[in-house]
Design an enzyme around this catalytic site. Structure first.
Site, PDB file in Angstrom:
ATOM      1  N   ARG A 112       0.821  -1.338  -0.161  1.00  0.00           N
ATOM      2  CA  ARG A 112      -0.018  -0.080   0.117  1.00  0.00           C
ATOM      3  C   ARG A 112       0.908   1.439   0.184  1.00  0.00           C
ATOM      4  NH1 ARG A 112      -4.757  -2.749   2.705  1.00  0.00           N
ATOM      5  NH2 ARG A 112      -6.629  -0.872   2.898  1.00  0.00           N
ATOM      6  N   ARG A 150     -17.599  -4.937  10.662  1.00  0.00           N
ATOM      7  CA  ARG A 150     -16.246  -4.276  10.855  1.00  0.00           C
ATOM      8  C   ARG A 150     -16.198  -3.061  11.551  1.00  0.00           C
ATOM      9  NH1 ARG A 150     -12.198  -4.893   5.633  1.00  0.00           N
ATOM     10  NH2 ARG A 150     -11.543  -3.067   6.320  1.00  0.00           N
ATOM     11  N   ARG A 185      -9.925   6.611   5.121  1.00  0.00           N
ATOM     12  CA  ARG A 185      -9.439   5.444   4.395  1.00  0.00           C
ATOM     13  C   ARG A 185      -9.127   5.853   2.739  1.00  0.00           C
ATOM     14  NH1 ARG A 185     -13.125   0.832   6.294  1.00  0.00           N
ATOM     15  NH2 ARG A 185     -12.387  -0.362   4.700  1.00  0.00           N
TER      16      ARG A 185
HETATM   17  P1  AP5 Z   1      -8.180  -3.879   4.804  1.00  0.00           P
HETATM   18  O1  AP5 Z   1      -8.915  -4.816   5.415  1.00  0.00           O
HETATM   19  O2  AP5 Z   1      -7.431  -4.115   3.598  1.00  0.00           O
HETATM   20  O3  AP5 Z   1      -9.400  -2.909   4.108  1.00  0.00           O
HETATM   21  P2  AP5 Z   1      -9.651  -2.014   2.481  1.00  0.00           P
HETATM   22  O4  AP5 Z   1      -8.377  -1.887   1.841  1.00  0.00           O
HETATM   23  O5  AP5 Z   1     -10.053  -0.633   2.995  1.00  0.00           O
HETATM   24  O6  AP5 Z   1     -10.305  -2.956   1.948  1.00  0.00           O
HETATM   25  P3  AP5 Z   1     -11.567  -3.843   2.110  1.00  0.00           P
HETATM   26  O7  AP5 Z   1     -11.181  -5.180   2.874  1.00  0.00           O
HETATM   27  O8  AP5 Z   1     -12.547  -2.760   2.910  1.00  0.00           O
HETATM   28  O9  AP5 Z   1     -12.356  -3.790   0.804  1.00  0.00           O
HETATM   29  P4  AP5 Z   1     -12.162  -4.737  -0.351  1.00  0.00           P
HETATM   30  O10 AP5 Z   1     -11.377  -4.140  -1.457  1.00  0.00           O
HETATM   31  O11 AP5 Z   1     -11.654  -6.098  -0.039  1.00  0.00           O
HETATM   32  O12 AP5 Z   1     -13.699  -4.937  -0.856  1.00  0.00           O
HETATM   33  P5  AP5 Z   1     -14.677  -6.331  -0.418  1.00  0.00           P
HETATM   34  O13 AP5 Z   1     -14.423  -7.378  -1.314  1.00  0.00           O
HETATM   35  O14 AP5 Z   1     -14.655  -6.530   1.068  1.00  0.00           O
HETATM   36  O15 AP5 Z   1      -7.566  -2.782   5.535  1.00  0.00           O
HETATM   37  C1  AP5 Z   1      -7.971  -2.290   6.867  1.00  0.00           C
HETATM   38  C2  AP5 Z   1      -7.168  -1.393   7.689  1.00  0.00           C
HETATM   39  O16 AP5 Z   1      -6.166  -2.268   7.954  1.00  0.00           O
HETATM   40  C3  AP5 Z   1      -6.539  -0.360   6.818  1.00  0.00           C
HETATM   41  O17 AP5 Z   1      -7.391   0.914   6.761  1.00  0.00           O
HETATM   42  C4  AP5 Z   1      -5.139  -0.047   7.570  1.00  0.00           C
HETATM   43  O18 AP5 Z   1      -5.241   0.763   8.803  1.00  0.00           O
HETATM   44  C5  AP5 Z   1      -4.714  -1.503   7.732  1.00  0.00           C
HETATM   45  N1  AP5 Z   1      -3.934  -2.050   6.620  1.00  0.00           N
HETATM   46  C6  AP5 Z   1      -4.084  -3.049   5.891  1.00  0.00           C
HETATM   47  N2  AP5 Z   1      -3.148  -3.478   5.154  1.00  0.00           N
HETATM   48  C7  AP5 Z   1      -2.258  -2.397   5.306  1.00  0.00           C
HETATM   49  C8  AP5 Z   1      -1.050  -2.209   4.757  1.00  0.00           C
HETATM   50  N3  AP5 Z   1      -0.645  -3.044   3.560  1.00  0.00           N
HETATM   51  N4  AP5 Z   1      -0.280  -1.051   4.976  1.00  0.00           N
HETATM   52  C9  AP5 Z   1      -0.499  -0.470   5.985  1.00  0.00           C
HETATM   53  N5  AP5 Z   1      -2.048  -0.628   6.535  1.00  0.00           N
HETATM   54  C10 AP5 Z   1      -2.639  -1.483   6.300  1.00  0.00           C
HETATM   55  O19 AP5 Z   1     -15.715  -5.598  -0.789  1.00  0.00           O
HETATM   56  C11 AP5 Z   1     -16.900  -4.405  -0.149  1.00  0.00           C
HETATM   57  C12 AP5 Z   1     -18.388  -4.679  -0.118  1.00  0.00           C
HETATM   58  O20 AP5 Z   1     -18.632  -4.448  -1.819  1.00  0.00           O
HETATM   59  C13 AP5 Z   1     -18.689  -6.160   0.051  1.00  0.00           C
HETATM   60  O21 AP5 Z   1     -19.852  -5.874   0.949  1.00  0.00           O
HETATM   61  C14 AP5 Z   1     -18.987  -6.944  -1.392  1.00  0.00           C
HETATM   62  O22 AP5 Z   1     -19.931  -7.824  -1.011  1.00  0.00           O
HETATM   63  C15 AP5 Z   1     -19.366  -5.796  -2.031  1.00  0.00           C
HETATM   64  N6  AP5 Z   1     -19.091  -6.021  -3.475  1.00  0.00           N
HETATM   65  C16 AP5 Z   1     -17.825  -6.407  -3.920  1.00  0.00           C
HETATM   66  N7  AP5 Z   1     -17.736  -6.199  -5.319  1.00  0.00           N
HETATM   67  C17 AP5 Z   1     -18.820  -5.718  -5.532  1.00  0.00           C
HETATM   68  C18 AP5 Z   1     -19.415  -5.325  -7.021  1.00  0.00           C
HETATM   69  N8  AP5 Z   1     -18.610  -5.600  -8.042  1.00  0.00           N
HETATM   70  N9  AP5 Z   1     -20.433  -4.763  -7.063  1.00  0.00           N
HETATM   71  C19 AP5 Z   1     -21.207  -4.567  -5.792  1.00  0.00           C
HETATM   72  N10 AP5 Z   1     -20.798  -4.752  -4.671  1.00  0.00           N
HETATM   73  C20 AP5 Z   1     -19.529  -5.484  -4.445  1.00  0.00           C
END
Ligand code: AP5
Length: 209
Positions: free
Chosen positions: A89, A155, A166
């Site tokens: 990231r 979450r 974020r």
């Molecule tokens: P992390 O858990 O990685 O969260 P994020 O990047 O904010 O990503 P998400 O997990 O929230 O989203 P996603 O892209 O996986 O989407 P999802 O598939 O769930 O990180 C959390 C925290 O940890 C960060 O803020 C930071 O503090 C820390 N952190 C983590 N890694 C780090 C790093 N490398 N460096 C520093 N800090 C770090 O989908 C979201 C929703 O949308 C779901 O409900 C899903 O069902 C829906 N959905 C999915 N695809 C579609 C579609 N095509 N159409 C409609 N709905 C959809």
């Protein structure tokens, strides 16, 4: 050993797509967010260091993340590579990754900011198996999760205030990685503002699977 990176803003669908790609790629999903949440829950030193940053929607320091990845990549299931979800990231994380393992594809799931809030605020998952669902776009089946042990989980950082931090962290610290990987010729953008199955199809095409 060759790995894949799933890249994109928070809520883009990285975790959703990673789950669907495990069988096709034969690679385990390595989500730094999931690893950090497990560490917070277990009350480890890493969890204590990460908790405040996560609650504020800020990135956890690079040194903490890089140590986690170095340890995870030693696990036997990672011997043929892994599918990174939410890592790297920052440029320093990407530079550290270059020293740890080769990356063949960076799949960038592109979703406009205005879609992100509704995706994140409607997200929930199965506490038993981790499958991710959405109130509107991807609801859990009527009989409960496909794993057979349904337990709804939301979450702590999935709220409107944290989402804006974020997204800001993504634009300031993570999006510069797109050009970095583009210059290496391994960057594959995918339109993530479509049906989940269509996006999976595009990713499989980019990976030639
Ligand atoms: P992390 O858990 O990685 O969260 P994020 O990047 O904010 O990503 P998400 O997990 O929230 O989203 P996603 O892209 O996986 O989407 P999802 O598939 O769930 O990180 C959390 C925290 O940890 C960060 O803020 C930071 O503090 C820390 N952190 C983590 N890694 C780090 C790093 N490398 N460096 C520093 N800090 C770090 O989908 C979201 C929703 O949308 C779901 O409900 C899903 O069902 C829906 N959905 C999915 N695809 C579609 C579609 N095509 N159409 C409609 N709905 C959809």
């Amino acid at each position: 050993m060759s790995s894949i990176v799933l890249f994109g803003p928070p809520g883009a669908g990285k975790g959703t797509q990673a789950e669907r790609m495990i069988d096709a790629t034969g690679l385990p999903q390595v989500s730094t967010g999931d690893m950090l949440r497990a560490a917070v829950k277990a009350g480890t030193q890493t969890g204590l260091e990460a908790k405040g940053f996560m609650e504020a929607g800020l990135l956890v320091p690079d040194s903490v993340i890089i140590d986690l990845i170095k340890e995870r990549i030693q696990e036997p299931d990672a011997k043929n590579g892994v599918m990174f979800d939410g890592f790297p990231r920052t440029i320093p994380q990407a530079e550290a990754l270059e020293q740890i393992t080769g990356v063949t594809h960076v799949i960038a799931i592109e979703v406009p900011d205005e879609r992100i809030v509704e995706r994140i605020c409607g997200r929930y998952s199965c506490g038993a198996c981790g499958n991710v669902y959405h109130d509107t776009f991807n609801p859990v089946p009527a009989g409960g999760c496909t794993c057979g042990n349904w337990e709804e989980k939301r979450r702590a950082d999935d709220n409107e205030e944290t989402v804006s931090s974020r997204l800001a962290a993504y634009h300031e610290q993570t999006s510069p990685l797109a050009d970095w990987y583009r210059s290496k010729g391994i960057f594959h953008p995918v339109n993530g503002d479509r049906a989940i199955d269509d996006i999976t199809g595009d990713i499989l095409n980019a990976l030639r699977l």
